[in-house]
Design a protein around this motif. Structure first.
Motif, short mmCIF file in Angstrom:
data_model
loop_
_atom_site.label_atom_id
_atom_site.label_comp_id
_atom_site.label_asym_id
_atom_site.label_seq_id
_atom_site.Cartn_x
_atom_site.Cartn_y
_atom_site.Cartn_z
N ARG A 174 0.83 -1.20 0.00
CA ARG A 174 0.00 0.00 0.00
C ARG A 174 0.87 1.26 0.00
NH1 ARG A 174 -2.54 -1.15 4.11
NH2 ARG A 174 -1.35 0.04 5.63
N ASN A 175 1.92 1.28 0.81
CA ASN A 175 2.81 2.45 0.85
C ASN A 175 3.56 2.62 -0.46
OD1 ASN A 175 2.02 2.88 3.51
ND2 ASN A 175 3.71 1.70 4.35
N ALA A 176 3.99 1.51 -1.05
CA ALA A 176 4.73 1.61 -2.31
C ALA A 176 3.87 2.17 -3.44
CB ALA A 176 5.28 0.24 -2.70
N TRP A 177 2.62 1.75 -3.52
CA TRP A 177 1.74 2.25 -4.57
C TRP A 177 1.31 3.68 -4.29
CZ3 TRP A 177 1.10 0.15 -9.19
CH2 TRP A 177 1.41 -1.20 -9.36
N GLY A 203 1.34 7.52 -6.44
CA GLY A 203 0.02 8.09 -6.67
C GLY A 203 -1.01 7.12 -7.20
N ARG A 204 -0.89 5.84 -6.87
CA ARG A 204 -1.84 4.86 -7.35
C ARG A 204 -2.27 3.97 -6.19
NH1 ARG A 204 0.77 1.81 -12.33
NH2 ARG A 204 -1.27 0.80 -12.23
N GLU A 205 -3.24 3.11 -6.46
CA GLU A 205 -3.71 2.14 -5.48
C GLU A 205 -3.21 0.75 -5.86
OE1 GLU A 205 -7.88 2.28 -5.01
OE2 GLU A 205 -7.91 4.33 -4.20
N ASP A 206 -3.06 -0.09 -4.85
CA ASP A 206 -2.61 -1.45 -5.09
C ASP A 206 -3.62 -2.17 -5.98
OD1 ASP A 206 -1.52 -3.96 -5.05
OD2 ASP A 206 -1.39 -4.11 -2.87
#
Length: 270
Positions: free
Chosen positions: A146-149, A153-156
């Motif tokens: 979740r943090n990486a996405w 600026g996107r969602e997992d």
């Protein structure tokens, strides 16, 4: 007053004066009093610690969810898993040593009871703690993805249920956890290399567990003795998989294996 050319209007940007209109014979309006200038030398009770590296003010801390609390337990549970599988390998190795000793002499009933108790205890505790560590690691993986996405600026694109299903269901979890981690480590080649090593070790531990169950179904004494020796190797591989999982969680978070911030090496051309 700066010299100006008569009959020419000076632009406002080129003036260093201003026109003030007053009534004929009026008293000039006194200028507003300015506050006194404090020209004292600054004094501090302690050494000032401000600078360009000041941390940002902490934002409002939101209450942790159950998944986040479980993710914080992952390092502790993984460390316990490493220790328990190491003890399980020692218990199986002790049993194999007793089998070799029993070829020429009788084994003390007390020593045999201690060996059986140690093998049974580690055989029960290690898998239970390993399952708890796997659940906590899945919770960590959800937060890390979740943090990486969010950073881009996107969602997992994968739901939490899909990640949990791929990581916890037997047979399926030999493939999908490596896929999820590879998607997480697309920007760092060192983490990608560690993911590959972890993936091979994790798959090998799962295959060895199936082979061990099949091996122990044989009735010959030699096959059972070889099964004990194989269990030693299997427990060591399981401990290695837990250690690599702990290393991977630390590396993704920018920490070393002990949980401290990693110091980056800077190369300078001399």
């Amino acid at each position: 007053m700066s010299p100006i050319r008569p009959g020419k209007v000076e632009p406002r940007a080129g003036r260093n004066f201003r026109w003030v209109a007053r009534r004929p014979g009026g008293v000039p309006t006194p200028a507003a009093p300015r506050p006194p200038v404090d020209d004292r030398t600054p004094a501090y009770r302690e050494t000032p610690r401000w600078g360009l590296s000041d941390p940002r003010p902490a934002a409002d801390v939101l209450p942790q969810t159950r998944t986040e609390r479980l993710a914080e337990l992952a390092p502790t549970l993984l460390g316990a898993t490493i220790v328990l599988f190491g003890l399980a390998a020692f218990a199986e190795l002790l049993r194999y040593g007793l089998l070799l000793y029993n070829r020429n002499a009788l084994v003390s009933p007390t020593v045999l009871a201690v060996s059986d108790a140690l093998v049974f205890t580690m055989g029960v505790l290690a898998p239970l703690v390993a399952f708890a560590a796997a659940s906590a690691s899945v919770a960590w993986l959800l937060g890390a993805r979740r943090n990486a996405w969010q950073r881009v600026g996107r969602e997992d694109p994968r739901s939490a249920a899909a990640v949990a299903f791929g990581c916890l269901v037997p047979v399926v979890n030999l493939v999908w956890p490596g896929v999820f981690l590879s998607e997480l480590a697309t920007a760092d080649h060192r983490i990608r290399s560690l993911v590959r090593v972890w993936w091979v070790t994790w798959a090998a531990s799962g295959v060895m567990l199936v082979v061990s169950l099949v091996w122990r179904s044989q009735d010959s004494l030699q096959a059972r003795a070889n099964g004990v020796l194989f269990a030693v190797l299997m427990n060591l591989v399981a401990a290695a998989a837990a250690a690599l999982t702990l290393m991977l969680t630390r590396r993704v978070g920018g920490l070393d294996l002990g949980g401290r911030p990693r110091s980056h090496t800077r190369w300078v051309v001399a």
